[in-house]
Design a protein around this motif. Sequence first.
Motif, short mmCIF file in Angstrom:
data_model
loop_
_atom_site.label_atom_id
_atom_site.label_comp_id
_atom_site.label_asym_id
_atom_site.label_seq_id
_atom_site.Cartn_x
_atom_site.Cartn_y
_atom_site.Cartn_z
N ARG A 76 40.75 -28.80 -18.44
CA ARG A 76 41.13 -27.63 -18.23
C ARG A 76 41.93 -27.25 -17.08
NH1 ARG A 76 38.35 -23.80 -21.71
NH2 ARG A 76 36.78 -24.73 -22.84
N ASP A 77 42.92 -26.08 -17.04
CA ASP A 77 43.76 -25.62 -15.98
C ASP A 77 42.57 -24.85 -15.18
OD1 ASP A 77 45.09 -24.34 -14.12
OD2 ASP A 77 47.11 -24.40 -15.30
N LEU A 78 42.00 -25.12 -14.26
CA LEU A 78 41.11 -24.26 -13.42
C LEU A 78 41.65 -23.15 -12.79
CD1 LEU A 78 38.64 -26.96 -11.61
CD2 LEU A 78 38.31 -25.58 -13.82
N ALA A 79 42.72 -23.03 -12.39
CA ALA A 79 43.62 -21.83 -12.01
C ALA A 79 43.42 -20.77 -12.91
CB ALA A 79 44.82 -22.19 -11.60
N LYS A 80 43.74 -21.18 -14.10
CA LYS A 80 43.70 -20.12 -15.20
C LYS A 80 42.25 -19.85 -15.53
CE LYS A 80 47.90 -21.71 -17.59
NZ LYS A 80 48.36 -22.32 -19.11
N GLU A 81 41.27 -20.74 -15.50
CA GLU A 81 39.84 -20.25 -15.56
C GLU A 81 39.24 -19.25 -14.57
OE1 GLU A 81 38.10 -21.33 -18.15
OE2 GLU A 81 39.96 -22.28 -18.85
N ILE A 82 39.85 -19.46 -13.18
CA ILE A 82 39.59 -18.45 -12.05
C ILE A 82 39.98 -17.10 -12.23
CG2 ILE A 82 40.19 -18.07 -9.52
CD1 ILE A 82 40.25 -21.12 -9.11
N LYS A 111 40.76 -15.92 -15.22
CA LYS A 111 39.57 -15.31 -16.57
C LYS A 111 38.40 -15.18 -15.99
CE LYS A 111 40.39 -18.53 -19.41
NZ LYS A 111 40.20 -19.56 -20.66
N GLY A 112 38.01 -15.48 -14.86
CA GLY A 112 36.63 -15.03 -14.11
C GLY A 112 35.56 -16.22 -14.63
N THR A 113 36.06 -17.24 -15.28
CA THR A 113 34.97 -18.05 -15.64
C THR A 113 34.57 -19.22 -14.65
OG1 THR A 113 36.45 -19.52 -16.80
CG2 THR A 113 35.44 -17.85 -18.09
N PHE A 114 35.39 -19.39 -13.62
CA PHE A 114 35.22 -20.39 -12.61
C PHE A 114 35.39 -19.83 -11.23
CE2 PHE A 114 35.59 -24.33 -10.04
CZ PHE A 114 34.74 -25.26 -11.22
N ARG A 115 34.48 -19.99 -10.15
CA ARG A 115 34.64 -19.48 -8.97
C ARG A 115 35.73 -20.06 -8.41
NH1 ARG A 115 29.03 -17.71 -6.89
NH2 ARG A 115 30.12 -18.02 -4.79
N GLU A 116 36.25 -19.14 -7.48
CA GLU A 116 37.48 -19.77 -6.56
C GLU A 116 37.17 -20.40 -5.40
OE1 GLU A 116 41.61 -18.13 -4.73
OE2 GLU A 116 39.87 -16.47 -5.23
N ASP A 117 35.95 -20.21 -4.89
CA ASP A 117 35.37 -20.86 -3.67
C ASP A 117 34.80 -22.29 -4.09
OD1 ASP A 117 33.34 -19.67 -5.07
OD2 ASP A 117 32.21 -18.73 -3.23
N LEU A 118 34.21 -22.50 -5.29
CA LEU A 118 34.10 -23.71 -5.57
C LEU A 118 34.89 -24.67 -5.99
CD1 LEU A 118 31.76 -25.72 -6.60
CD2 LEU A 118 31.70 -24.69 -8.84
N PHE A 119 36.11 -24.01 -6.41
CA PHE A 119 37.49 -24.80 -6.81
C PHE A 119 37.88 -25.24 -5.62
CE2 PHE A 119 42.11 -24.54 -6.84
CZ PHE A 119 42.31 -25.52 -7.68
N TYR A 120 37.97 -24.59 -4.61
CA TYR A 120 38.70 -25.02 -3.20
C TYR A 120 37.73 -26.06 -2.69
CZ TYR A 120 41.96 -21.42 -3.35
OH TYR A 120 43.06 -20.52 -3.73
N ARG A 121 36.21 -26.13 -3.01
CA ARG A 121 35.51 -27.03 -2.28
C ARG A 121 35.42 -28.30 -3.13
NH1 ARG A 121 32.67 -27.42 2.49
NH2 ARG A 121 32.18 -25.32 3.11
N LEU A 122 35.99 -28.38 -4.34
CA LEU A 122 36.24 -29.56 -5.07
C LEU A 122 37.45 -30.01 -4.83
CD1 LEU A 122 34.56 -28.27 -8.41
CD2 LEU A 122 33.64 -29.97 -6.84
#
Length: 456
Positions: free
Chosen positions: A286-292, A294-305
Amino acid sequence: MSVEKIMVVDDDALGREYLCETLKRGGYDVTGVGNGQQAVSRIGKEDFDMIFMDMKMPGMDGMEALEKVKGISSETVVILMTAYGTIESAVEAMRKGAYDYIIKPFSPDQIELLISRVNERQKLIAENKYWRSASNVDEKSEPVYSKNSKMSQIYEQLKKIAQSKASVLIQGESGTGKELVARAIHYFSPRCEKPFIRVNCAALAESLLESELFGHERGAYTGAVAKRIGRFELANEGTLLLDEVSEISPNIQAKLLRVLEEEEFERVGGEKTIKIDVRIVATTNRDLAKEIQKGTFREDLFYRLNVVPIHLPPLRERREDIPLLANTYLEKYSSENNSSVKSIEKRAMDYLSQYNWPGNVRELKNIMQRAVVMGSSEELGLENFTSLIDIKKSEHTMCNDSVNIKKNGQSIEDAEKELIFTTLEKTGGNKTKAAGLLKITTRTLRNKLNKYVIAQ
């Protein structure tokens, strides 16, 4: 995975207290009891990683208590202690399930060495259980092949990326080889001799995923009849692959973020904080930027990963790799199946190169396996592939990011239903692969199928 909770069973109060104090100074949770009957009663109610059991005790002796303990909890390590050791009694103790047999008096150093050996043994047992249950055994050591310039750049970067401990996020469509790249990062790294542990985040419900990642204590929830070691502990000092990380629920995302930030966690239902040293590699289609957004994926977790991002192009964007991969898989499956097939006709190879490959490398691999198995001559011709793939149909069906559906006045629900059943037909009923092509979780696909089947 390591010894945490120990029971000392000895009718000699002074000897029992001495050993309990020695173990407590070593940081262990220690319980002391005075006879075999008490030991059997406690093991039926609590989990103990290890028991030091005296041989000679009034009533139920050490041998009898050993048998009963192993009958209740076969994984508990039991050490028998005695001041009157013989070869015969040692053999009998081992036969009944004792891990070792030590002679009194013993020093604290002997005890610590013994526990260290037990820890190594428990770690091997836990890792073996994981590998026996893993479903991806046949791909563990498969190499990665490519002539594409983008892929070549990625492979060149892998060795440099592997030397660090930085988290890596691998993005790409289903079947592009994300797991193979993750394995390459591990095997190029200084952690290559340590465990590589994978967890499929899309395949498990939230409660099960939490237990898989962090483990649980006995009684943590209904059905938790024994302590379970989680994937983070199994991967300690190695690499943990979070496959399809985008499917993790917000609750687990928050817990995962804490582990990445503090490098520690507690098992489900547990109070002890466990420190770990794990390199994280995550994958997603998936495109995690789009998931962020949509509110389904945490932005802070994305930057950690996403400390080191890797994007794998789909096979249709690196068509020069198709002949290389097709010949590689032909050789592999011809050898495995003792087949006479040795080559692919030029027209057939051109046909393969024109196909869009919505399932990417995984689909090509499966097609080559079927073609080799069904082939009856030394050369695979055009006819060997036209029955397996339809180029014209592929141009009008879903190709991950490009979906073309003839709606003809259909409702959105009818169009979705048609797309799902068409995709399932294309994947031969393989729900996991169909979910990947549709960019939904396997669980979501099952729910939609239940809905449409009931509605019929």
